[in-house]
Write an enzyme that holds these catalytic residues in place. Structure first.
Site, PDB file in Angstrom:
ATOM      1  N   LYS A 188       0.825  -1.221   0.000  1.00 45.42           N
ATOM      2  CA  LYS A 188       0.000   0.000   0.000  1.00 45.42           C
ATOM      3  C   LYS A 188       0.862   1.276   0.000  1.00 45.42           C
ATOM      4  CE  LYS A 188      -3.679  -2.489  -0.115  1.00 45.42           C
ATOM      5  NZ  LYS A 188      -3.060  -3.807  -0.296  1.00 45.42           N
TER       6      LYS A 188
HETATM    7  C1  LIG Z   1      -9.163  -4.190  -1.994  1.00 44.40           C
HETATM    8  C2  LIG Z   1      -8.445  -4.823  -0.844  1.00 44.40           C
HETATM    9  N1  LIG Z   1      -9.150  -5.247   0.206  1.00 44.40           N
HETATM   10  C3  LIG Z   1      -8.550  -5.826   1.272  1.00 44.40           C
HETATM   11  C4  LIG Z   1      -7.194  -6.002   1.309  1.00 44.40           C
HETATM   12  C5  LIG Z   1      -6.602  -6.710   2.500  1.00 44.40           C
HETATM   13  O1  LIG Z   1      -5.742  -5.899   3.242  1.00 44.40           O
HETATM   14  P1  LIG Z   1      -4.883  -6.558   4.412  1.00 44.40           P
HETATM   15  O2  LIG Z   1      -3.767  -7.317   3.775  1.00 44.40           O
HETATM   16  O3  LIG Z   1      -4.398  -5.363   5.199  1.00 44.40           O
HETATM   17  O4  LIG Z   1      -5.777  -7.418   5.207  1.00 44.40           O
HETATM   18  C6  LIG Z   1      -6.409  -5.576   0.244  1.00 44.40           C
HETATM   19  C7  LIG Z   1      -4.940  -5.777   0.278  1.00 44.40           C
HETATM   20  O5  LIG Z   1      -4.315  -6.101  -0.692  1.00 44.40           O
HETATM   21  C8  LIG Z   1      -7.050  -4.961  -0.869  1.00 44.40           C
HETATM   22  O6  LIG Z   1      -6.339  -4.516  -1.916  1.00 44.40           O
END
Ligand SMILES: Cc1ncc(COP(=O)(O)O)c(C=O)c1O
Length: 384
Positions: A188
């Site tokens: 991110k």
């Molecule tokens: C659209 C979306 N939702 C959820 C996530 C999940 O994030 P995390 O890895 O912090 O749980 C991501 C991460 O890549 C994402 O791009």
């Protein structure tokens, strides 16, 4: 096959760390390292002011922030939540983890986010919530989605994993619905390795969320001095981010404007270098929409068919450019089929998934790297 190494390699995504994160971690290790400590609280305050949100709770991931949001909203067994199939697995996993059922809707051609018309078609008496995903940091048609949710009394949980710093009509993404969920995964714009945040506007909902986040205890109220001892008051889990990771985030928050400015400069160079090529070949660049302020999380190309996209990916890899496809639609993945979603008709989702290609985008790309990517992309187009 040639075993020649490309002269230049351009990685897809690299976090921007330097001595500032190292110093922040060293300082954190001198103090309390558990969660909901002084550093985490400072980062929460900074995010509340960036997002203009009543309350932000740091969490161990965006996946957990989404679970926490759904639990705090009381969504569970016997209820449906409408979300895109063109998303990361976490959006649907969060729904399954609270015992509800994900119902997949199609996406818009322009924003690649939830299509309100298709969402409305899929609403039934069991539908409890809608989860729009701000794919690439660009909001879908939130006017229609918010209006629909009000009319049909649905909760709105925004998957703003990719969207920190992006806006819709001047409003920060992740603050438009009942709850907004952010990711600080290493992919991110800013990161602490793994981490997330939940932004909430309603104080009562925030109270419920902070109890669930702290193993079902009122520890947060205790730390504020509101109760003289803390105890088990509800069913909960453990979603609090350690202060060591929050320290990395604190240093990254300092860099957020610079990160997003550097990403914007890369995107501007891609647009300048690829605009006329795209017009000539019919490959689509991301749209520039007047009421959306993006955070330049992703720069993607949409080819006219899957074979051209796949050939472009191979050619870019051969030139050392770590371009990438994106999601395998969730309805057609093995777990999507296992929950009975395999036959869902989502034509835009299927087409976009087959034809989308993402170019490297991160704050450490040099102008020479970007120019190498541009030249490589143009060669793929001309080879078609
Ligand atoms: C659209 C979306 N939702 C959820 C996530 C999940 O994030 P995390 O890895 O912090 O749980 C991501 C991460 O890549 C994402 O791009």
């Amino acid at each position: 096959m040639s075993d020649e190494r490309p002269a230049r390699t351009v990685p897809f995504s690299v976090p921007w760390f330097d001595g500032r994160e190292q110093a922040a971690v060293s300082a954190a290790l001198e103090g309390r390292v558990a969660g909901d400590g002084p550093i985490g609280k400072r980062v929460e305050k900074r995010l509340e002011s960036t997002l203009r949100a009543h309350r932000v709770l740091l969490t161990t991931s965006c996946t957990h922030a989404m679970e926490l949001a759904l639990l705090a909203l009381g969504i569970g067994p016997g209820q449906d939540v409408i979300c895109p199939s063109f998303t990361f697995v976490s959006t649907a996993n969060a729904v399954l983890r609270v015992g509800a059922r994900p119902v997949f809707a199609d996406i818009e051609e322009t924003t690649l986010g939830l299509d309100p018309v298709d969402v409305e078609r899929r609403i039934t008496g069991q539908t409890a919530a809608v989860m729009p995903v701000h794919y690439t940091g660009v909001a879908p048609d939130m006017e229609a989605l918010l209006d629909l949710s009000r009319r049909r009394r649905l909760k709105v949980v925004e998957d703003a994993a990719q969207a920190l710093g992006a806006r819709w009509r001047g409003r920060p993404l992740g603050t438009l619905g009942d709850a907004g969920c952010f990711s600080f995964h290493e992919s991110k714009n800013i990161t602490c390795g793994e981490g997330g945040a939940l932004a909430i506007g309603d104080p009562e909902l925030a109270r419920r969320a902070e109890i669930i986040r702290e193993k079902g205890t009122n520890r947060a109220a205790f730390l504020r001095g509101e109760v003289d001892k803390y105890t088990w008051v509800a069913e909960g889990s453990s979603y609090v981010l350690s202060d060591v990771l929050a320290a990395i985030l604190d240093a990254q928050m300092d860099k957020l404007p610079a990160v997003n400015a550097r990403r914007a400069a890369v995107v501007a160079r891609y647009r300048a270098g690829l605009g006329s090529w795209a017009a000539r070949t019919g490959v689509r660049l991301p749209p520039e929409l007047p009421d959306r302020e993006p955070n330049h999380h992703v720069f993607h190309l949409l080819y006219s068919d899957g074979a051209s996209r796949d050939a472009a990916l191979d050619a870019l890899h051969a030139r050392g450019v770590a371009a990438s496809f994106h999601y395998v639609p969730l309805h057609s993945a093995p777990q999507g089929r296992a929950i009975g979603a395999g036959d869902t008709e989502l034509p835009v989702t299927d087409r976009v998934a087959a034809t989308l290609l993402r170019l490297p985008l991160h704050p450490l790309l040099s102008e020479e790297d970007v120019d190498h990517v541009i030249e490589s992309v143009k060669q793929t187009g001309e080879a078609r």
